[in-house]
Design an enzyme around this catalytic site. Structure first.
Site, mmCIF file in Angstrom:
data_model
loop_
_atom_site.group_PDB
_atom_site.id
_atom_site.type_symbol
_atom_site.label_atom_id
_atom_site.label_comp_id
_atom_site.label_asym_id
_atom_site.label_seq_id
_atom_site.Cartn_x
_atom_site.Cartn_y
_atom_site.Cartn_z
ATOM 1 N N HIS A 281 47.762 33.632 38.442
ATOM 2 C CA HIS A 281 46.666 32.983 37.706
ATOM 3 C C HIS A 281 45.358 33.789 37.800
ATOM 4 O O HIS A 281 44.294 33.257 38.103
ATOM 5 C CB HIS A 281 46.486 31.520 38.160
ATOM 6 C CG HIS A 281 46.167 31.333 39.622
ATOM 7 N ND1 HIS A 281 46.626 30.266 40.348
ATOM 8 C CD2 HIS A 281 45.436 32.064 40.481
ATOM 9 C CE1 HIS A 281 46.191 30.361 41.591
ATOM 10 N NE2 HIS A 281 45.457 31.432 41.690
ATOM 11 N N HIS B 186 39.350 27.819 43.743
ATOM 12 C CA HIS B 186 38.735 29.008 44.335
ATOM 13 C C HIS B 186 37.253 28.742 44.557
ATOM 14 O O HIS B 186 36.397 29.304 43.873
ATOM 15 C CB HIS B 186 38.912 30.210 43.414
ATOM 16 C CG HIS B 186 40.339 30.510 43.060
ATOM 17 N ND1 HIS B 186 41.052 29.781 42.149
ATOM 18 C CD2 HIS B 186 41.185 31.460 43.510
ATOM 19 C CE1 HIS B 186 42.272 30.281 42.044
ATOM 20 N NE2 HIS B 186 42.377 31.294 42.864
ATOM 21 N N HIS C 178 48.873 40.538 46.522
ATOM 22 C CA HIS C 178 47.537 41.044 46.236
ATOM 23 C C HIS C 178 46.620 40.825 47.426
ATOM 24 O O HIS C 178 46.814 39.906 48.219
ATOM 25 C CB HIS C 178 46.927 40.453 44.961
ATOM 26 C CG HIS C 178 46.623 38.986 44.944
ATOM 27 N ND1 HIS C 178 47.540 38.006 45.217
ATOM 28 C CD2 HIS C 178 45.477 38.312 44.632
ATOM 29 C CE1 HIS C 178 46.988 36.811 45.083
ATOM 30 N NE2 HIS C 178 45.730 36.958 44.738
ATOM 31 N N GLU D 231 49.056 32.914 48.584
ATOM 32 C CA GLU D 231 49.096 31.909 47.506
ATOM 33 C C GLU D 231 50.524 31.552 47.114
ATOM 34 O O GLU D 231 50.767 30.493 46.534
ATOM 35 C CB GLU D 231 48.366 32.437 46.259
ATOM 36 C CG GLU D 231 46.871 32.521 46.403
ATOM 37 C CD GLU D 231 46.187 33.039 45.136
ATOM 38 O OE1 GLU D 231 44.964 32.967 45.072
ATOM 39 O OE2 GLU D 231 46.872 33.532 44.205
#
Lengths: 128, 280
Positions: free
Chosen positions: B12, B59, B193, B240
């Site tokens: 996302h 976030h 990531h 995540e």
């Protein structure tokens, strides 16, 4: 017995755990304030005066003024909160990430296009 | 009776939302990534879900450090796109399904998953980018969405095992809902990531490939993977991926893979995407 924190030996990586979150609370809450356009305008008009409204450490304020994201992270900043600063500056996550690695934005993008930074040699401090 | 028909898993990345919003999807940098979602748009136009139970993380948009719920279920009628520092994304508002959300909350809390109930919340790129990837740029989203936010910002996030078990409890709850609804469960975020520090830009294709494979071959073993393995191997933000396990746990055993896509890079991130259908 102390809690085990096995992530401490990962090179170039700071895990935003409970200890750091406590240290960085006001820095991160300052970042949250930048989600409002009127606050972004105030911060841009007078960065130091705006920062002085927050009970942050001098090190935290200097790191923000210098836009030194590694310093902000060491002082308890979390990247998703710090994103409010570089977003307010009109900069991308890619740009901010490159600034933390010592690479130029062009070098960083080239590394990503070539498949990213390999985990080889980057799993543990001192690993060859 | 409501039934879960499929699971959709996708990264996302905020830059992907910006690429869509600014009309850059055909640019050479982005075109190969968006190509991986062409099948998905056709697939979902046929699958026609009534409701998406969308597992994502906030976030630092709706939740600051003042309040950090590990699991938060959105029970509101509607949710507005959040201003993340550059103004809200110009995407449709998200229409919730408060009756089903309340039903799920009541069921899974009594199954010992202590959810935070949220009646007002803006939703950030974690939720709206997956919708854009799957539906493009419609005037209104074509179905209802129940936002389900998982804390993966403040360490420690919930364990993979906890997420997987929660998925199972969500499946049980949805199957007990009396209305005839076609429900999809989405797990978003990842894949490998790292957005911070000198190690930023870490990508681990071998890890991501194994993660995809084990979702089908060894879901319960995958759910037992400790946090340190995510962080060390897939980067500090790779964790995540525990959110995918909520979606996986909500599917029946041995789902059918209908689409799998992997691309590096999407900004700082390995873009991963998988569609699994429940057997009828």
């Amino acid at each position: 017995m102390a809690l085990e924190k096995p992530y401490k030996d990962i090179p170039g990586t700071t895990i935003f755990d409970m200890e750091l979150a406590r240290k960085g609370y006001h820095l991160n809450q300052f970042c949250m304030s930048l989600m409002r356009p009127e606050n972004r305008a105030k911060f841009k008009a007078g960065p130091r005066a705006y920062l002085d409204q927050w009970p942050m450490s001098e090190e935290q304020k200097q790191a923000v003024l210098a836009r030194d994201y590694n310093r902000m992270i060491a002082a308890g900043g979390n990247i998703y909160f710090l994103a409010k600063i570089f977003s307010s500056d009109g900069l991308s996550f890619e740009f901010a990430a490159s600034s933390m690695t010592g690479a130029t934005p062009q070098e960083y993008r080239q590394m990503m296009l070539a498949g990213g930074r390999s985990p080889e040699g980057n799993r543990r401090i001192g690993e060859k | 009776m409501a039934r879960i028909t499929a699971g959709v898993f996708t990264s996302h990345i905020p830059a992907v939302g910006a690429a869509i919003d600014l009309g850059k999807t055909a640019e050479p940098y982005w075109a190969p990534m968006f190509k991986g979602y062409e099948f998905s748009k056709q697939w979902i136009a046929r699958a026609k879900p009534d409701v998406i139970f969308l597992v994502y993380n906030d976030h630092a948009s709706a939740f600051s450090l003042d309040l950090i719920p590990t699991f938060a279920i959105g029970c509101a009628d509607r949710f507005q796109p959040a201003d993340e520092g550059w103004g809200p994304r110009k995407v449709p508002e998200v229409i919730g399904h408060p009756e089903l959300a309340a039903h799920i909350a009541q069921s899974v809390i009594l199954d010992e998953f202590d959810l935070t109930i949220v009646n007002r919340m803006d939703v950030d790129h974690g939720l709206t980018v997956p919708l854009s990837l799957m539906f493009g740029q419609p005037e209104a989203w074509p179905c209802r969405v129940i936002p389900f936010a998982v804390n993966v910002v403040q360490y420690p996030p919930p364990t993979g095992h906890r997420c997987f078990q929660l998925g199972r409890a969500i499946r049980k709850a949805i199957e007990l809902f009396d209305e005839d609804l076609n429900v999809q469960v989405w797990g978003t975020g990842g894949m490998s990531h790292q957005l911070q520090g000198p190690r930023a830009g870490l990508i681990n294709k071998a890890f991501d490939t194994a993660f995809f494979d084990r979702m089908l071959s060894d879901p319960e073993g995958l759910a037992r993977m400790p946090h340190i393995d995510y962080v060390r191997e897939a980067g500090s933000e790779g964790i995540e991926l525990v959110m995918w396990l909520v979606g996986l746990g909500a599917l029946k055993a041995a789902p059918r893979q209908v689409h799998r896509f992997y691309h590096v890079p999407g900004s700082n991130t390995a873009v991963g995407h998988l569609i699994l259908e429940n057997k009828k």
